[in-house]
Scaffold this motif. Structure first.
Motif, PDB file in Angstrom:
ATOM      1  N   THR A   5       0.868  -1.167   0.000  1.00  0.00           N
ATOM      2  CA  THR A   5       0.000   0.000   0.000  1.00  0.00           C
ATOM      3  C   THR A   5       0.906   1.218   0.000  1.00  0.00           C
ATOM      4  O   THR A   5       1.874   1.275   0.751  1.00  0.00           O
ATOM      5  CB  THR A   5      -0.918   0.019   1.231  1.00  0.00           C
ATOM      6  OG1 THR A   5      -1.706  -1.170   1.242  1.00  0.00           O
ATOM      7  CG2 THR A   5      -1.841   1.227   1.207  1.00  0.00           C
ATOM      8  N   LYS A   6       0.590   2.166  -0.855  1.00  0.00           N
ATOM      9  CA  LYS A   6       1.393   3.375  -0.966  1.00  0.00           C
ATOM     10  C   LYS A   6       0.706   4.492  -0.181  1.00  0.00           C
ATOM     11  O   LYS A   6      -0.518   4.627  -0.225  1.00  0.00           O
ATOM     12  CB  LYS A   6       1.541   3.773  -2.428  1.00  0.00           C
ATOM     13  CG  LYS A   6       2.258   2.709  -3.231  1.00  0.00           C
ATOM     14  CD  LYS A   6       2.258   3.024  -4.698  1.00  0.00           C
ATOM     15  CE  LYS A   6       2.868   1.860  -5.453  1.00  0.00           C
ATOM     16  NZ  LYS A   6       2.903   2.097  -6.867  1.00  0.00           N
ATOM     17  N   TYR A   7       1.513   5.259   0.528  1.00  0.00           N
ATOM     18  CA  TYR A   7       1.009   6.373   1.323  1.00  0.00           C
ATOM     19  C   TYR A   7       1.769   7.636   0.970  1.00  0.00           C
ATOM     20  O   TYR A   7       2.958   7.593   0.639  1.00  0.00           O
ATOM     21  CB  TYR A   7       1.196   6.109   2.821  1.00  0.00           C
ATOM     22  CG  TYR A   7       0.358   4.983   3.339  1.00  0.00           C
ATOM     23  CD1 TYR A   7      -0.941   5.215   3.785  1.00  0.00           C
ATOM     24  CD2 TYR A   7       0.841   3.691   3.377  1.00  0.00           C
ATOM     25  CE1 TYR A   7      -1.715   4.177   4.259  1.00  0.00           C
ATOM     26  CE2 TYR A   7       0.074   2.646   3.847  1.00  0.00           C
ATOM     27  CZ  TYR A   7      -1.211   2.895   4.291  1.00  0.00           C
ATOM     28  OH  TYR A   7      -1.982   1.865   4.752  1.00  0.00           O
ATOM     29  N   SER A  33       8.673   1.135   6.068  1.00  0.00           N
ATOM     30  CA  SER A  33       8.712   1.022   4.615  1.00  0.00           C
ATOM     31  C   SER A  33       9.171  -0.371   4.190  1.00  0.00           C
ATOM     32  O   SER A  33      10.093  -0.928   4.761  1.00  0.00           O
ATOM     33  CB  SER A  33       9.668   2.070   4.040  1.00  0.00           C
ATOM     34  OG  SER A  33       9.766   1.924   2.646  1.00  0.00           O
ATOM     35  N   THR A  50       6.701   9.862   0.507  1.00  0.00           N
ATOM     36  CA  THR A  50       5.943   8.732  -0.028  1.00  0.00           C
ATOM     37  C   THR A  50       6.598   7.464   0.485  1.00  0.00           C
ATOM     38  O   THR A  50       7.822   7.338   0.474  1.00  0.00           O
ATOM     39  CB  THR A  50       5.900   8.736  -1.575  1.00  0.00           C
ATOM     40  OG1 THR A  50       7.224   8.787  -2.091  1.00  0.00           O
ATOM     41  CG2 THR A  50       5.078   9.903  -2.103  1.00  0.00           C
ATOM     42  N   SER A  52       5.910   2.984   0.873  1.00  0.00           N
ATOM     43  CA  SER A  52       5.165   1.795   0.461  1.00  0.00           C
ATOM     44  C   SER A  52       5.373   0.740   1.529  1.00  0.00           C
ATOM     45  O   SER A  52       6.499   0.509   1.968  1.00  0.00           O
ATOM     46  CB  SER A  52       5.662   1.275  -0.888  1.00  0.00           C
ATOM     47  OG  SER A  52       5.464   2.244  -1.887  1.00  0.00           O
ATOM     48  N   THR A  81      -3.142   5.549  -4.930  1.00  0.00           N
ATOM     49  CA  THR A  81      -2.760   4.742  -6.085  1.00  0.00           C
ATOM     50  C   THR A  81      -2.482   5.727  -7.212  1.00  0.00           C
ATOM     51  O   THR A  81      -3.052   6.825  -7.240  1.00  0.00           O
ATOM     52  CB  THR A  81      -3.869   3.755  -6.503  1.00  0.00           C
ATOM     53  OG1 THR A  81      -5.055   4.495  -6.800  1.00  0.00           O
ATOM     54  CG2 THR A  81      -4.152   2.740  -5.410  1.00  0.00           C
ATOM     55  N   HIS A  82      -1.616   5.359  -8.127  1.00  0.00           N
ATOM     56  CA  HIS A  82      -1.237   6.273  -9.195  1.00  0.00           C
ATOM     57  C   HIS A  82      -2.437   6.694 -10.046  1.00  0.00           C
ATOM     58  O   HIS A  82      -2.498   7.823 -10.509  1.00  0.00           O
ATOM     59  CB  HIS A  82      -0.152   5.659 -10.088  1.00  0.00           C
ATOM     60  CG  HIS A  82       1.170   5.578  -9.405  1.00  0.00           C
ATOM     61  ND1 HIS A  82       1.968   6.669  -9.182  1.00  0.00           N
ATOM     62  CD2 HIS A  82       1.829   4.528  -8.864  1.00  0.00           C
ATOM     63  CE1 HIS A  82       3.064   6.308  -8.551  1.00  0.00           C
ATOM     64  NE2 HIS A  82       3.010   5.005  -8.343  1.00  0.00           N
ATOM     65  N   PHE A  98       7.251   9.613  -6.639  1.00  0.00           N
ATOM     66  CA  PHE A  98       6.353   8.523  -6.997  1.00  0.00           C
ATOM     67  C   PHE A  98       7.032   7.411  -7.786  1.00  0.00           C
ATOM     68  O   PHE A  98       6.402   6.721  -8.570  1.00  0.00           O
ATOM     69  CB  PHE A  98       5.146   9.070  -7.762  1.00  0.00           C
ATOM     70  CG  PHE A  98       4.397  10.105  -6.967  1.00  0.00           C
ATOM     71  CD1 PHE A  98       3.664   9.732  -5.853  1.00  0.00           C
ATOM     72  CD2 PHE A  98       4.452  11.441  -7.303  1.00  0.00           C
ATOM     73  CE1 PHE A  98       2.991  10.679  -5.094  1.00  0.00           C
ATOM     74  CE2 PHE A  98       3.780  12.398  -6.557  1.00  0.00           C
ATOM     75  CZ  PHE A  98       3.050  12.015  -5.452  1.00  0.00           C
ATOM     76  N   ASP A 100       8.689   4.697  -6.339  1.00  0.00           N
ATOM     77  CA  ASP A 100       8.675   3.431  -5.588  1.00  0.00           C
ATOM     78  C   ASP A 100      10.041   2.793  -5.407  1.00  0.00           C
ATOM     79  O   ASP A 100      10.146   1.598  -5.224  1.00  0.00           O
ATOM     80  CB  ASP A 100       7.749   2.390  -6.241  1.00  0.00           C
ATOM     81  CG  ASP A 100       6.330   2.865  -6.304  1.00  0.00           C
ATOM     82  OD1 ASP A 100       5.931   3.661  -5.441  1.00  0.00           O
ATOM     83  OD2 ASP A 100       5.622   2.450  -7.219  1.00  0.00           O
TER      84      ASP A 100
END
Length: 189
Positions: A5-7, A33, A50, A52, A81-82, A98, A100
């Motif tokens: 999950t990305k924050y 992370s 950011t 993940s 989400t992108h 962004f 990752d």
């Protein structure tokens, strides 16, 4: 790592040294992370991070509350989400925040980023004291908070499917723990 999950975390506070402050928060965020680094961008009164992770939103929220839960620090934590994110940033900043993974942009961390968690907390306390002239030394729950942060950091994270599968391939089914067997069973359904 499909279950990441990305924050995105926005932090707002006045600080005499925003670069050091931002790097120290980034170091704290590396604990939760599950990718090689935490990406960030900052200005004089704000920082954007950011991250993940495989951890639940509740675990992430609790951890962020512990490291940033001070009245003078305002923050917003959002999963993203992108395909459901819109922003206006310079291309270089956007690619950095962004991507990752590891980025060349803004990755020159200073040696100050190797401070331990108590030093980070002390730096935040000192910044608040200097900005608002009140004494935090009488706080009774500081030790409890620090102990909770330490407990969260020591909390064993669950292995990913890829990690379990790699262990299975290398060492066989007898090498797997009960938890790892459950992960395989859940994901095989």
């Amino acid at each position: 790592m499909n279950n990441l999950t990305k924050y995105i975390l926005f932090v707002f506070t006045k600080n005499d040294n925003p670069k050091e402050f931002t790097e120290q928060i980034a170091d704290e965020l590396t604990v939760i992370s599950d990718v090689p680094n935490v990406n960030y961008y900052f200005g004089p009164e704000s920082s954007v991070f950011t991250i993940s992770t495989l951890d639940s939103f509740e675990d992430i929220k609790d951890y962020i509350d512990m490291i940033l839960g001070i009245e003078t620090i305002t923050y917003i934590l959002l999963p993203y989400t992108h395909d459901k994110l819109s922003y206006g940033l310079p291309t270089k900043v956007s690619e950095h925040l962004f991507n990752d993974g590891v980025s060349d942009y803004m990755s020159d961390k200073t040696s100050n980023s190797e401070l331990n968690e108590l030093e980070v907390r002390n730096m935040i306390r000192n910044q608040i004291k200097n900005d608002f002239f009140f004494d935090l030394s009488d706080s009774d729950n500081d030790d409890d908070e620090d102990e909770e942060i330490i407990k969260l950091k020591r909390k064993k994270r669950k292995p990913t499917f890829d990690e379990v599968f790699d262990k299975l391939a290398e060492s066989g089914v007898d090498s797997l723990t009960q938890e790892e067997l459950l992960i395989l069973k859940k994901l095989s359904n």
